[in-house]
Design a protein around this motif. Structure first.
Motif, mmCIF file in Angstrom:
data_model
loop_
_atom_site.group_PDB
_atom_site.id
_atom_site.type_symbol
_atom_site.label_atom_id
_atom_site.label_comp_id
_atom_site.label_asym_id
_atom_site.label_seq_id
_atom_site.Cartn_x
_atom_site.Cartn_y
_atom_site.Cartn_z
ATOM 1 N N VAL A 1 0.846 -1.190 0.000
ATOM 2 C CA VAL A 1 0.000 0.000 0.000
ATOM 3 C C VAL A 1 0.882 1.241 0.000
ATOM 4 O O VAL A 1 1.854 1.334 0.750
ATOM 5 N N VAL A 2 0.559 2.208 -0.863
ATOM 6 C CA VAL A 2 1.316 3.457 -0.979
ATOM 7 C C VAL A 2 0.408 4.610 -0.582
ATOM 8 O O VAL A 2 -0.750 4.676 -0.994
ATOM 9 N N ALA A 3 0.940 5.533 0.218
ATOM 10 C CA ALA A 3 0.185 6.719 0.637
ATOM 11 C C ALA A 3 0.403 7.842 -0.372
ATOM 12 O O ALA A 3 1.536 8.113 -0.765
ATOM 13 N N LYS A 4 -0.687 8.491 -0.800
ATOM 14 C CA LYS A 4 -0.614 9.607 -1.742
ATOM 15 C C LYS A 4 -1.475 10.746 -1.223
ATOM 16 O O LYS A 4 -2.508 10.513 -0.597
ATOM 17 N N SER A 5 -1.048 11.964 -1.517
ATOM 18 C CA SER A 5 -1.871 13.120 -1.175
ATOM 19 C C SER A 5 -2.199 13.879 -2.450
ATOM 20 O O SER A 5 -1.387 13.950 -3.372
ATOM 21 N N TYR A 6 -3.390 14.412 -2.491
ATOM 22 C CA TYR A 6 -3.867 15.186 -3.626
ATOM 23 C C TYR A 6 -4.187 16.585 -3.130
ATOM 24 O O TYR A 6 -4.999 16.751 -2.224
ATOM 25 N N THR A 7 -3.544 17.600 -3.712
ATOM 26 C CA THR A 7 -3.750 18.978 -3.305
ATOM 27 C C THR A 7 -4.378 19.747 -4.456
ATOM 28 O O THR A 7 -3.966 19.601 -5.602
ATOM 29 N N ARG A 8 -5.380 20.553 -4.120
ATOM 30 C CA ARG A 8 -6.015 21.367 -5.150
ATOM 31 C C ARG A 8 -6.353 22.729 -4.578
ATOM 32 O O ARG A 8 -6.525 22.898 -3.374
ATOM 33 N N THR B 1 -8.879 25.814 -4.204
ATOM 34 C CA THR B 1 -10.298 26.131 -4.246
ATOM 35 C C THR B 1 -10.468 27.624 -4.022
ATOM 36 O O THR B 1 -9.498 28.336 -3.743
ATOM 37 N N ALA B 2 -11.680 28.094 -4.122
ATOM 38 C CA ALA B 2 -11.953 29.513 -3.905
ATOM 39 C C ALA B 2 -11.647 29.918 -2.466
ATOM 40 O O ALA B 2 -11.274 31.066 -2.206
ATOM 41 N N LYS B 3 -11.746 28.977 -1.539
ATOM 42 C CA LYS B 3 -11.508 29.268 -0.125
ATOM 43 C C LYS B 3 -10.083 28.958 0.326
ATOM 44 O O LYS B 3 -9.756 29.134 1.486
ATOM 45 N N GLY B 4 -9.243 28.467 -0.567
ATOM 46 C CA GLY B 4 -7.863 28.148 -0.211
ATOM 47 C C GLY B 4 -7.441 26.798 -0.763
ATOM 48 O O GLY B 4 -8.018 26.289 -1.716
ATOM 49 N N THR B 5 -6.440 26.209 -0.141
ATOM 50 C CA THR B 5 -5.893 24.935 -0.588
ATOM 51 C C THR B 5 -6.543 23.789 0.175
ATOM 52 O O THR B 5 -6.682 23.855 1.388
ATOM 53 N N LYS B 6 -6.926 22.745 -0.541
ATOM 54 C CA LYS B 6 -7.515 21.563 0.079
ATOM 55 C C LYS B 6 -6.635 20.367 -0.237
ATOM 56 O O LYS B 6 -6.241 20.156 -1.377
#
Length: 64
Positions: free
Chosen positions: A19-26, A28-33
């Motif tokens: 199992v590999v851990a990944k993060s997804y950053t995007r 948005t209008a209110k900031g970074t999620k």
């Protein structure tokens, strides 16, 4: 770790060491999620993804 296999419509087990851990950053209008996920593969090579909490992400070796 258990993942849901959408194609076969059943839960499958993947060894924790695969199992590999990944993060997804995007942005948005209110900031970074940031979303956290664990990924694995089935024996026939299909990718599986399971979204998780930040604590589980870190437990599986995820870096922020």
């Amino acid at each position: 770790m258990s993942f849901y296999d959408v194609k076969n419509k059943q839960t499958v087990e993947v060894a924790d060491m695969l199992v590999v851990a990944k993060s997804y950053t995007r942005e948005t209008a209110k900031g970074t999620k940031t979303s956290y996920a664990l990924t694995g593969t089935t024996p026939d090579g299909r990718n599986l993804t399971k979204f998780c909490s930040r604590e589980v992400f870190i437990q599986f070796g995820g870096k922020e």
